[in-house]
Design an enzyme around this catalytic site. Structure first.
Site: not given
Ligand code: UDP
Length: 254
Positions: A93, A68, A39, A64
């Site tokens: 994105f 990643k 992300s 979150y």
């Protein structure tokens, strides 16, 4: 993102455990290609936009996002130990829209957190109005800018990454974005035009953790995958609404 601030353990347990279990299972079956859904949040609050893959991507503003960052680290370390392995870190994105058939799309439980599902609920009359989080950002119209890309383009990006991984080893981070920043107000207006619907909205306070503006430098994906986003903002708005209309009970429409 916001939910993960309230449930960090669930996010870490789910995202980290499943990655390690998957890597162990891949090892057992001699599977050496890993396409990871990362992300843009890994670029964190300090990098200037547009974000480029060689910028430090080692921070985030939510559990979150941190999960990643950590998974990118795990995969990088795994590749160091297994040089014949290939891990592609696809940094998404803001994917929006739905399959052009109107049959496949995003229909979150409860009140949506993300912008496009929220817009669709307002358009369907299920929610009264959209609250735009902040109108005083240092952007051209005061609302946040993001790089929205069509989910169908995102899907093609994965196929291209898989093709690339067939012939390469090592770890490679690649942005999947259009390279353009669109503001919340621009997206609202584009949705109204594309679908001929008026969207009631108010400008409310800023949401904690939101960055004013960011978008991708999309050159690396073009160069090494031969991928670039081909759908317009209008396509994204039309397909999102086609899907939302199909999954809305008739009784909701006024
Ligand atoms: N946003 C908004 N109202 C909403 C949901 C989102 O104004 O009800 C804004 C949010 O502040 C951000 C943009 O829309 O600038 C995209 O938010 P989203 O949650 O979809 O994605 P994010 O960029 O946070 O991952």
């Amino acid at each position: 993102m916001g939910e993960s601030v309230k449930k960090p353990l669930e996010y870490y347990r789910n995202n980290l455990d499943s990655t390690m279990t998957l890597l162990e299972t891949m090892e057992e079956f001699d599977c050496k290609k890993f396409i990871f859904s990362s992300s843009a949040t890994v670029y964190g609050p300090s990098n200037p936009h547009p974000y480029k893959e060689d910028m430090p991507a080692i921070q985030s503003s939510s559990p979150y996002g941190w999960s990643k960052v950590m998974i990118e680290r795990i995969l990088t370390d795994y590749v160091t130990a297994h040089p014949d392995f290939c891990a592609i870190l696809l940094r998404y994105f803001n994917p929006i829209g739905a399959h052009e058939s109107g049959l496949l799309g995003d229909d979150p439980n409860g009140i949506p957190n993300n912008l496009m599902p929220y817009i669709c609920r307002v358009a369907a009359g299920q929610l009264e109005k959209l609250t735009i989080f902040g109108g005083d950002y240092p952007t051209p119209d005061g609302t946040c800018q993001r790089d929205y890309l069509h989910v169908a383009d995102l899907a093609v990006g994965h196929l291209k990454a898989l093709e690339y991984a067939e012939n390469h080893n090592g770890v490679e981070a690649i942005n999947l974005g259009t390279g353009n920043g669109i503001s919340v107000l621009e997206l609202v207006t584009a949705f109204e035009r594309a679908n001929n619907i008026k969207l009631p909205y108010v400008i409310g306070p800023r949401r904690d953790g939101d960055l004013p503006a960011f978008w991708a430098d999309a050159e690396k994906a073009k160069k090494i995958l031969g991928w670039e986003a081909s759908h317009s903002v209008r396509d994204m708005c039309r397909s999102a609404w086609l899907f939302a209309k199909g999954s809305t009970p008739e009784s909701s429409f006024s």
